[in-house]
Design a protein around this motif. Structure first.
Motif, PDB file in Angstrom:
ATOM      1  N   THR A 110       0.796  -1.165   0.039  1.00 49.82           N
ATOM      2  CA  THR A 110       0.294  -0.172   0.000  1.00 49.82           C
ATOM      3  C   THR A 110       1.033   1.040  -0.017  1.00 49.82           C
ATOM      4  OG1 THR A 110       0.109   0.228   2.415  1.00 49.82           O
ATOM      5  CG2 THR A 110      -1.583  -1.132   1.393  1.00 49.82           C
ATOM      6  N   GLY A 111       0.297   2.324  -0.237  1.00 49.86           N
ATOM      7  CA  GLY A 111       0.968   3.436  -0.075  1.00 49.86           C
ATOM      8  C   GLY A 111       1.659   3.662   1.070  1.00 49.86           C
ATOM      9  N   GLN A 112       1.119   3.574   2.219  1.00 51.32           N
ATOM     10  CA  GLN A 112       1.560   3.720   3.691  1.00 51.32           C
ATOM     11  C   GLN A 112       2.807   2.434   3.831  1.00 51.32           C
ATOM     12  OE1 GLN A 112       0.740   6.218   5.830  1.00 51.32           O
ATOM     13  NE2 GLN A 112       2.632   5.422   6.633  1.00 51.32           N
ATOM     14  N   GLN A 113       2.527   1.563   3.260  1.00 53.82           N
ATOM     15  CA  GLN A 113       3.765   0.482   3.302  1.00 53.82           C
ATOM     16  C   GLN A 113       5.052   1.013   2.702  1.00 53.82           C
ATOM     17  OE1 GLN A 113       1.396  -2.882   2.032  1.00 53.82           O
ATOM     18  NE2 GLN A 113       1.068  -3.864   4.028  1.00 53.82           N
ATOM     19  N   TRP A 114       4.570   1.511   1.339  1.00 47.93           N
ATOM     20  CA  TRP A 114       5.879   1.811   0.760  1.00 47.93           C
ATOM     21  C   TRP A 114       6.572   3.128   1.537  1.00 47.93           C
ATOM     22  CZ3 TRP A 114       6.587   6.484  -2.160  1.00 47.93           C
ATOM     23  CH2 TRP A 114       7.901   6.486  -2.819  1.00 47.93           C
ATOM     24  N   LEU A 115       5.905   3.819   2.080  1.00 42.17           N
ATOM     25  CA  LEU A 115       6.422   4.928   2.966  1.00 42.17           C
ATOM     26  C   LEU A 115       6.989   4.664   4.056  1.00 42.17           C
ATOM     27  CD1 LEU A 115       6.740   7.906   3.461  1.00 42.17           C
ATOM     28  CD2 LEU A 115       4.655   7.936   4.486  1.00 42.17           C
ATOM     29  N   ASN A 116       6.608   3.415   4.823  1.00 41.83           N
ATOM     30  CA  ASN A 116       7.195   2.666   5.943  1.00 41.83           C
ATOM     31  C   ASN A 116       8.677   2.228   5.601  1.00 41.83           C
ATOM     32  OD1 ASN A 116       5.088   3.667   7.478  1.00 41.83           O
ATOM     33  ND2 ASN A 116       4.099   1.650   7.366  1.00 41.83           N
ATOM     34  N   GLU A 117       8.545   1.654   4.304  1.00 40.66           N
ATOM     35  CA  GLU A 117       9.713   0.881   3.579  1.00 40.66           C
ATOM     36  C   GLU A 117      10.683   2.186   3.498  1.00 40.66           C
ATOM     37  OE1 GLU A 117      10.628  -0.938  -0.451  1.00 40.66           O
ATOM     38  OE2 GLU A 117       9.667  -2.305   0.761  1.00 40.66           O
ATOM     39  N   LEU A 118      10.520   3.186   2.915  1.00 43.56           N
ATOM     40  CA  LEU A 118      11.288   4.300   2.563  1.00 43.56           C
ATOM     41  C   LEU A 118      11.760   4.751   3.910  1.00 43.56           C
ATOM     42  CD1 LEU A 118       9.748   6.586   0.053  1.00 43.56           C
ATOM     43  CD2 LEU A 118      11.776   5.285  -0.305  1.00 43.56           C
ATOM     44  N   LEU A 119      10.906   4.925   4.982  1.00 41.98           N
ATOM     45  CA  LEU A 119      11.548   5.437   6.215  1.00 41.98           C
ATOM     46  C   LEU A 119      12.379   4.593   7.065  1.00 41.98           C
ATOM     47  CD1 LEU A 119       8.092   7.085   7.471  1.00 41.98           C
ATOM     48  CD2 LEU A 119      10.414   8.325   6.904  1.00 41.98           C
ATOM     49  N   ALA A 120      12.196   3.263   6.943  1.00 39.53           N
ATOM     50  CA  ALA A 120      13.221   2.425   7.409  1.00 39.53           C
ATOM     51  C   ALA A 120      14.303   1.932   6.531  1.00 39.53           C
ATOM     52  CB  ALA A 120      12.351   0.954   7.772  1.00 39.53           C
ATOM     53  N   GLY A 121      14.425   2.391   5.593  1.00 44.09           N
ATOM     54  CA  GLY A 121      15.350   2.219   4.618  1.00 44.09           C
ATOM     55  C   GLY A 121      16.699   3.127   4.485  1.00 44.09           C
ATOM     56  N   HIS A 122      17.425   3.155   3.288  1.00 40.33           N
ATOM     57  CA  HIS A 122      18.699   3.608   3.270  1.00 40.33           C
ATOM     58  C   HIS A 122      18.072   5.156   3.095  1.00 40.33           C
ATOM     59  CE1 HIS A 122      22.305   5.544   1.595  1.00 40.33           C
ATOM     60  NE2 HIS A 122      22.952   4.469   1.970  1.00 40.33           N
ATOM     61  N   PRO A 123      18.782   6.199   3.717  1.00 36.91           N
ATOM     62  CA  PRO A 123      18.710   7.615   3.695  1.00 36.91           C
ATOM     63  C   PRO A 123      18.825   8.188   2.127  1.00 36.91           C
ATOM     64  CG  PRO A 123      20.135   7.155   5.468  1.00 36.91           C
ATOM     65  CD  PRO A 123      20.149   5.785   4.805  1.00 36.91           C
ATOM     66  N   GLN A 124      19.549   7.826   1.479  1.00 39.02           N
ATOM     67  CA  GLN A 124      19.531   8.183   0.222  1.00 39.02           C
ATOM     68  C   GLN A 124      18.384   7.909  -0.779  1.00 39.02           C
ATOM     69  OE1 GLN A 124      22.446  10.483  -1.137  1.00 39.02           O
ATOM     70  NE2 GLN A 124      20.744  10.615  -2.659  1.00 39.02           N
ATOM     71  N   HIS A 125      18.169   6.660  -0.696  1.00 39.98           N
ATOM     72  CA  HIS A 125      16.800   6.149  -1.122  1.00 39.98           C
ATOM     73  C   HIS A 125      15.572   7.049  -0.865  1.00 39.98           C
ATOM     74  CE1 HIS A 125      14.532   3.315  -3.405  1.00 39.98           C
ATOM     75  NE2 HIS A 125      13.394   2.930  -2.615  1.00 39.98           N
ATOM     76  N   PHE A 126      15.513   7.353   0.418  1.00 35.89           N
ATOM     77  CA  PHE A 126      14.401   8.418   0.849  1.00 35.89           C
ATOM     78  C   PHE A 126      14.628   9.601   0.084  1.00 35.89           C
ATOM     79  CE2 PHE A 126      12.309  11.333   3.421  1.00 35.89           C
ATOM     80  CZ  PHE A 126      11.188  10.573   3.652  1.00 35.89           C
TER      81      PHE A 126
END
Length: 107
Positions: A38-54
């Motif tokens: 979901t959009g929220q899950q994608w955002l959660n993945e971004l927030l938990a992931g690598h800073p450059q990807h975010f």
């Protein structure tokens, strides 16, 4: 004054996106957005992931995103029935960074 204007613009863009998505869903019954996230899950993945990807996706660092979200919530941004305030901001920022048409943001 600039903060209020930015909040109003963010809310208006998110509302327009949600309205268009809701309208289209009633008339096109063929599944289109088939991502497992979901959009929220994608955002959660971004927030938990690598800073450059975010940064690449949102155009800002995570701490700046969190501060902006907090400021917008103070000025009236709030969760809706189906979309969190955090996801509304993500949709707006992703649009601003990529310049993609709204239909690409649905996925």
């Amino acid at each position: 004054m600039k903060k209020k204007r930015a909040a109003v613009i963010t809310i208006a863009l998110a509302a327009a996106s949600i309205t268009q998505h809701h309208y289209a869903a009633r008339y096109d019954k063929t599944p289109k957005n088939t991502s497992k996230l979901t959009g929220q899950q994608w955002l959660n993945e971004l927030l938990a992931g690598h800073p450059q990807h975010f940064y690449d996706a949102m155009g800002m660092n995570k701490h700046v995103f969190q501060a902006l979200l907090h400021e917008l919530i103070k000025h009236g941004l709030h969760d809706t029935r189906h979309v969190s305030a955090e996801e509304q901001l993500r949709i707006f920022l992703y649009l601003a960074v990529t310049g993609l048409p709204q239909r690409h943001l649905e996925e």
